[in-house]
Design a protein around this motif. Structure first.
Motif, mmCIF file in Angstrom:
data_model
loop_
_atom_site.group_PDB
_atom_site.id
_atom_site.type_symbol
_atom_site.label_atom_id
_atom_site.label_comp_id
_atom_site.label_asym_id
_atom_site.label_seq_id
_atom_site.Cartn_x
_atom_site.Cartn_y
_atom_site.Cartn_z
ATOM 1 N N THR A 129 0.849 -1.265 0.108
ATOM 2 C CA THR A 129 -0.126 -0.084 0.061
ATOM 3 C C THR A 129 0.806 1.303 -0.123
ATOM 4 N N GLU A 130 0.491 2.406 -0.544
ATOM 5 C CA GLU A 130 0.905 3.597 -0.808
ATOM 6 C C GLU A 130 1.265 4.334 0.628
ATOM 7 N N ARG A 131 2.178 4.991 0.697
ATOM 8 C CA ARG A 131 2.591 5.792 1.941
ATOM 9 C C ARG A 131 3.181 7.232 1.535
ATOM 10 N N CYS A 132 3.783 7.307 0.569
ATOM 11 C CA CYS A 132 4.918 8.356 0.456
ATOM 12 C C CYS A 132 4.585 8.793 -1.050
ATOM 13 N N GLN A 133 4.461 10.293 -1.536
ATOM 14 C CA GLN A 133 4.699 10.653 -2.953
ATOM 15 C C GLN A 133 5.785 11.539 -2.925
ATOM 16 N N GLY A 134 6.682 11.507 -2.205
ATOM 17 C CA GLY A 134 8.095 12.305 -2.453
ATOM 18 C C GLY A 134 7.690 13.685 -2.766
ATOM 19 N N CYS A 135 7.232 14.539 -1.820
ATOM 20 C CA CYS A 135 6.692 15.779 -2.047
ATOM 21 C C CYS A 135 7.881 16.733 -1.757
ATOM 22 N N GLY A 136 8.794 16.269 -1.105
ATOM 23 C CA GLY A 136 10.063 17.149 -0.980
ATOM 24 C C GLY A 136 10.283 18.006 0.083
ATOM 25 N N GLN A 137 8.979 18.084 1.008
ATOM 26 C CA GLN A 137 9.074 18.664 2.295
ATOM 27 C C GLN A 137 8.120 18.039 3.140
ATOM 28 N N CYS A 138 8.661 17.076 4.094
ATOM 29 C CA CYS A 138 7.939 16.092 4.677
ATOM 30 C C CYS A 138 7.088 16.892 5.983
ATOM 31 N N ILE A 139 5.901 16.629 6.114
ATOM 32 C CA ILE A 139 5.164 17.257 7.126
ATOM 33 C C ILE A 139 4.611 16.195 8.206
ATOM 34 N N PRO A 148 -0.894 13.010 4.708
ATOM 35 C CA PRO A 148 -2.177 13.429 3.786
ATOM 36 C C PRO A 148 -1.959 13.573 2.331
ATOM 37 N N VAL A 149 -0.799 13.673 2.059
ATOM 38 C CA VAL A 149 -0.375 13.780 0.561
ATOM 39 C C VAL A 149 -0.776 12.776 -0.124
ATOM 40 N N ALA A 150 -0.217 11.457 0.613
ATOM 41 C CA ALA A 150 -0.112 10.233 -0.196
ATOM 42 C C ALA A 150 -1.601 9.619 0.200
ATOM 43 N N LYS A 202 1.201 24.753 1.749
ATOM 44 C CA LYS A 202 2.235 24.129 1.556
ATOM 45 C C LYS A 202 3.066 24.781 0.289
ATOM 46 N N ASP A 203 4.387 24.622 0.342
ATOM 47 C CA ASP A 203 5.224 25.182 -0.573
ATOM 48 C C ASP A 203 5.163 23.786 -1.818
ATOM 49 N N TRP A 204 4.421 23.793 -2.879
ATOM 50 C CA TRP A 204 4.509 22.808 -3.815
ATOM 51 C C TRP A 204 5.623 22.733 -4.694
ATOM 52 N N SER A 205 6.450 23.975 -4.637
ATOM 53 C CA SER A 205 7.392 23.949 -5.760
ATOM 54 C C SER A 205 8.527 22.575 -5.649
ATOM 55 N N THR A 206 8.528 22.113 -4.269
ATOM 56 C CA THR A 206 9.375 20.813 -4.242
ATOM 57 C C THR A 206 8.710 19.591 -4.606
#
Ligand code: SF4
Ligand code: SF4
Lengths: 222, 116
Positions: A129-139, A148-150, A202-206
């Protein structure tokens, strides 16, 4: 780890229809753990392709090899002396491995042998199951360790939305509502007061929205 | 017990059917076997708990692949019996042989012979 799933053999057969010397290339890391692209799967696919070719009366050479990793030049270099024998490679690594192999061996067609799905965990054998989408700024520090991203269908940062029902997400009653999980976990940690604090924009640029990303670490560069 | 079963059945012993992997079944066909029967203990009676259940799933997986590549999924079968059931073994061996005879030889072997 990176979770991948097998591709239908018919699809792979179609990619390879004009090739005569094929290398089926596995990877010893994530795809081995999720039983999609390790040595065992390489063996089964290569055997299936050989049988198909014989049955069609075609003379096709199909070899098998599994590298420690396909996302590292060091290991890909192991192919250097043998790659010329092949006119195609089917890589059972994740999409990263497929691309990196193709970059290293520029004039060889490298086909994907798996569908790369997500970064996730093994819940039990046969269930990832999915856990992370590598958003670059872990919260995760502020969400009780639940992403909540993934895991929220709407990627809400101040959830839940109005669709959360008895702990389930409105997109599908089999999916946990990430925000219910977050609230439950904060409660268990006795930090429910933190839930009251609004999560800033959230800064989505990462994230992927900022285009392909890179990590540069001068401290470890040689 | 002197039981008769078809002489063209080659027995490969394994400690538990849980040891049988998809690749073993595939290799047998690649090398020209006309059929593969995996014969395990009765379901629920595996000494290692789930060996025979895993074997069944692997046979099913092999069936799918064999079907896709045109060898025919039916050529791989799973049977269950208890170790004291010799007559049932002979019965399965006969049933499997008849099934395979009806299907004809492994098409891979036929194609290879033609090419040679
Ligand atoms: S917040 Fe971002 S980095 Fe952290 S787990 Fe979620 S997607 Fe991954
Ligand atoms: S129900 Fe929960 S997980 Fe689903 S979209 Fe709403 S907040 Fe997100």
């Amino acid at each position: 780890m990176i979770v991948a799933d097998k591709k239908p053999i018919e699809e792979i057969i179609e990619y390879l229809k004009d090739h005569k010397n094929i290398l089926v290339l596995g990877c010893n890391e994530c795809v081995t753990v999720c039983e999609a692209g390790g040595k065992k799967e390489v063996g089964v696919l290569a055997s299936a392709l050989r049988m198909y070719a014989s049955k069609e009366g075609k003379e096709v050479k199909i070899d098998e090899m599994t590298l420690e990793r396909q996302c590292d030049r060091e290991y890909l270099d192991e192919l250097r002396d043998s790659i010329d024998q092949y006119d195609a490679v089917v890589s059972l690594a994740c999409g990263v491995g497929v691309q990196f192999t193709a970059e290293q061996y520029h004039d060889k067609p490298v086909y994907p042998g798996v569908n790369t799905c997500f970064m996730g965990a093994t819940e039990e054998r046969g269930l990832w199951t999915e856990r992370c989408q590598g958003c670059g700024q872990c919260i995760l520090a502020t969400t009780g360790g639940i992403c909540p991203v993934a895991r929220c269908a709407k990627r809400l940062f101040n959830g839940p939305c109005g669709g959360s029902t008895t702990g389930r997400c409105e997109i599908n009653t089999e999916v946990d509502c990430a925000w219910q999980l977050i609230v439950d976990r904060l409660k268990a940690l006795d930090r429910l007061d933190e839930y009251e604090e609004l999560c800033p924009l959230k800064d989505w640029s990462t994230d992927r929205a900022g285009g392909p990303r890179k990590v540069v670490r001068e401290d470890v560069q040689q | 017990m002197r039981l008769q079963y078809p002489t063209n059945v080659k027995i490969v012993r394994v400690p538990c059917t849980g040891k049988v992997d998809v690749i073993h079944i595939m290799r047998a066909f690649e090398k020209g076997a006309d059929g593969v029967a995996v014969i395990g203990c009765l379901e629920g009676e595996c000494h290692f708990n789930a060996g025979n259940l895993m074997a069944r799933r692997r046979v099913e997986q092999a069936q799918k692949v064999l079907e896709t590549v045109g060898v025919g999924g039916e050529r791989a079968q799973m049977y269950n019996l208890s170790s004291s059931e010799g007559p049932l073994f002979a019965q399965y061996a006969t049933a499997m042989t008849e099934k395979i005879k009806a299907l004809g030889p492994n098409p891979i072997r036929t194609a290879k012979n033609k090419a040679a």
